[in-house]
Design an enzyme around this catalytic site. Structure first.
Site, PDB file in Angstrom:
ATOM      1  N   GLU A 335      44.653  75.696   9.602  1.00 23.25           N
ATOM      2  CA  GLU A 335      43.579  76.701   9.558  1.00 23.25           C
ATOM      3  C   GLU A 335      43.948  77.932   8.725  1.00 23.25           C
ATOM      4  O   GLU A 335      43.676  79.060   9.136  1.00 23.25           O
ATOM      5  CB  GLU A 335      43.225  77.149  10.993  1.00 23.25           C
ATOM      6  CG  GLU A 335      42.764  76.016  11.857  1.00 23.25           C
ATOM      7  CD  GLU A 335      42.599  76.410  13.334  1.00 23.25           C
ATOM      8  OE1 GLU A 335      41.650  75.913  13.942  1.00 23.25           O
ATOM      9  OE2 GLU A 335      43.407  77.189  13.865  1.00 23.25           O
TER      10      GLU A 335
HETATM   11  C1  TNX Z   1      42.742  74.681  16.832  1.00 16.20           C
HETATM   12  S1  TNX Z   1      43.765  72.479  15.324  1.00 16.20           S
HETATM   13  C2  TNX Z   1      43.984  75.210  16.558  1.00 16.20           C
HETATM   14  C3  TNX Z   1      44.528  76.247  17.443  1.00 16.20           C
HETATM   15  C4  TNX Z   1      43.604  76.576  18.577  1.00 16.20           C
HETATM   16  C5  TNX Z   1      42.941  75.301  19.064  1.00 16.20           C
HETATM   17  C6  TNX Z   1      42.064  75.500  20.259  1.00 16.20           C
HETATM   18  C7  TNX Z   1      44.961  73.492  15.179  1.00 16.20           C
HETATM   19  C8  TNX Z   1      46.159  72.952  14.594  1.00 16.20           C
HETATM   20  N1  TNX Z   1      44.830  74.761  15.588  1.00 16.20           N
HETATM   21  O1  TNX Z   1      44.850  77.398  16.713  1.00 16.20           O
HETATM   22  O2  TNX Z   1      44.346  77.159  19.588  1.00 16.20           O
HETATM   23  O3  TNX Z   1      42.181  74.772  18.030  1.00 16.20           O
HETATM   24  O4  TNX Z   1      41.556  74.286  20.722  1.00 16.20           O
END
Ligand code: TNX
Length: 524
Positions: A335
């Protein structure tokens, strides 16, 4: 109309109830030996015999040489409920006479974690190539005893084990859990408890998400404000916290004693607000942002164009590599919405090299497959659809993956709309959903031989205490552990749910707060 005064009727009823209770105490229901078909994860091969072994008060455990530490561990987990002394004999003569025997014995088909368990009327013999295999065999043995064996205080027994033979080894080498200690901080004792709970299901990896926007959770001597300032809060604005290096080492050693490898994660270049708030020079504009206690993602980025960023990462990764005996360091990479692809790709390429320079293998969330990866770098797949172009392209060049599809393996997703904790952005994950997929053929364009295994991440935006961790992890982590350990041929929801059901009474005895899914016919 009755002539008996009402208060006497009530007294008589009370006496009857007392009588019933006394009768129940006099003839307690004897725990029965557990059928082999109730072990989770399902063993590769098992057959039951018509004999029964009874663990007696004078029993001794033979475990010499490399088997000694697992022998001591077995005794330590059996002593509280049995109240037996269970001395561990390390002398070679003990092998022939002790009723419980743990032995290291070469057997090519068992691999590093496989074991063989043979139970007859007079003995329990556990053999394996390696101590890790004995440890996994001990987890099976514990499940073959009545659920009351998991109590922390002395229970009546008898301690019987059904006769038979099990030959077992894992399908995948990587069977993991992840705990996000950044969104909410969890102390050493909570992490150790979770380690013990996941070890029962032959999970061999605990990935600790040690940094995120809301907190930095590991003392770094060369950049001390990361922990003291960057670790001083958490989601919702609580006090946060961090592990000193001594505490982190203690967690690593405790995990190792349970044959669990710790994988430390420093998430980057996004999810870095806590670091950026601690050191102004890490920001492209030289200005430190305030600490963050919300739950948004994608707003922070390390300054990929500054040299100091790579000095910082070399220092941090160097210290963590020195504290971590396991082969992996997780570099996050997910992200990174505030980092352009043009900046992101060379950044990841550089960081995986820094990890390699410190003698470790990099793992990152699958977003890193956009970059040019070293042959050793591993991707961790988190998306909700099985097809992803850059993952496929990386797989073509040989990249291996650990699977954590968010709609199947994320332990922070709600079970149902009514689940009081967790999120639902990737969907609801009921007990059956968590089990009904095959990691071997899930990802398009990724061969089964490129799948290292599975991991259940528990993100903790809504999770604040041990009971919350347990409620989201169980039963689903036990289900994922079965997908990671058990051969594909055992995959069958109808038989699995009955095996899973046998875990309910065990969690109750252990005080593990689990979700009693209505899809599972829980044993009483
Ligand atoms: C996605 S998918 C995230 C996290 C969040 C989570 C909550 C990914 C690698 N990162 O930063 O905590 O969703 O479900």
């Amino acid at each position: 109309m009755s002539t008996i005064p009402r208060r006497l009727v009530v007294a008589a009823a009370a006496i009857t109830m007392l009588g019933t209770a006394a009768a129940a105490q006099a003839a307690p229901v004897k725990p029965k030996a557990v059928p082999y078909a109730s072990v989770v994860p399902a063993p590769a091969w098992a057959t039951q015999a018509n004999s029964t072994f009874t663990l007696g008060s004078g029993a001794r455990i033979a475990a010499s040489g490399q088997a000694a530490s697992v022998g001591n561990y077995l005794a330590s987990v059996l002593r509280p409920a049995t109240g037996f002394a269970l001395p561990v004999d390390q002398a070679l003569w003990a092998r022939a006479v002790d009723p419980i025997q743990l032995q290291i014995a070469p057997n090519a088909t068992l691999g590093d974690e496989g074991y063989q368990l043979t139970v007859n009327a007079t003995s329990v013999v556990l053999t394996a190539n390696k101590p890790a295999g004995l440890f996994e065999g001990v987890q099976t043995l514990r499940q073959l005893l009545p659920a009351s064996i998991d109590a922390s205080t002395k229970q009546p027994g008898p301690w019987q084990i059904q006769g038979g033979k099990i030959t077992d080894h894992p399908r995948f080498g990587y069977r993991g859990a992840m705990l996000d200690v950044a969104r909410h901080f969890f102390g050493v004792d909570t992490v150790k408890t979770y380690i013990d709970e996941i070890a029962r299901y032959k999970v061999n990896t605990l990935h600790l998400h040690l940094s995120d926007d809301q907190g930095w959770r590991l003392q770094i001597n060369s950049w001390p404000k990361l922990a003291t300032y960057g670790g001083s809060t958490q989601v919702g604005g609580g006090a946060g916290g961090y592990y000193t290096q001594a505490q982190y080492k203690d967690i690593v050693a405790y995990a190792a004693s349970r044959y669990i490898t710790i994988i430390p994660e420093i998430d980057m270049p996004g999810h870095t607000n806590a670091a950026l708030a601690s050191y102004a020079e890490l920001n492209c504009n030289g200005v430190a942002p305030p600490l963050y206690t919300g739950t948004d993602v994608g707003f922070s980025s390390l300054c990929t164009s500054k040299d100091i960023t790579y000095k910082f990462l070399d220092d941090v990764i160097g210290e963590i590599a020195a504290l971590t005996p396991g082969p992996y360091i997780h570099i996050g990479g997910d992200e990174a919405q505030s980092t352009s692809d043009a900046d992101y790709k060379p950044f990841i390429a550089k960081v995986q090299q820094i990890v390699a320079n410190h003698g470790k293998t990099a793992i990152g969330w699958h977003d890193i497959s956009k970059a040019d990866l070293l042959p050793s770098t591993i991707g961790q797949y988190w998306d909700t659809t099985p097809t992803n172009a850059s993952v496929q392209a990386a797989a073509k060049k040989g990249t291996h993956f650990v699977l954590s599809p968010a709609n199947l393996a994320y332990l922070d997703m709600k079970y149902t709309e009514q689940t009081p904790l967790g999120q639902d952005w990737a969907g609801l994950i009921e007990a059956k959903d968590a089990y009904n997929w095959d990691p071997g053929n899930y990802l398009t364009g990724v061969k089964a031989s490129q799948v290292n295994g599975v991991e259940g991440p528990l993100w903790t935006e809504t999770i604040v205490k041990l009971a919350d961790i347990q409620y989201m992890a169980f039963p689903r982590l036990a289900e994922l552990a079965e997908l990671g350990w058990s051969q594909a041929s055992t995959h069958n929801w109808t038989t699995f749910k009955t095996r899973l059901a046998a875990q309910g009474p065990r969690w109750k005895v252990q005080g593990v707060n689990f979700y009693a899914s209505p899809q599972v016919p829980w044993a009483k």
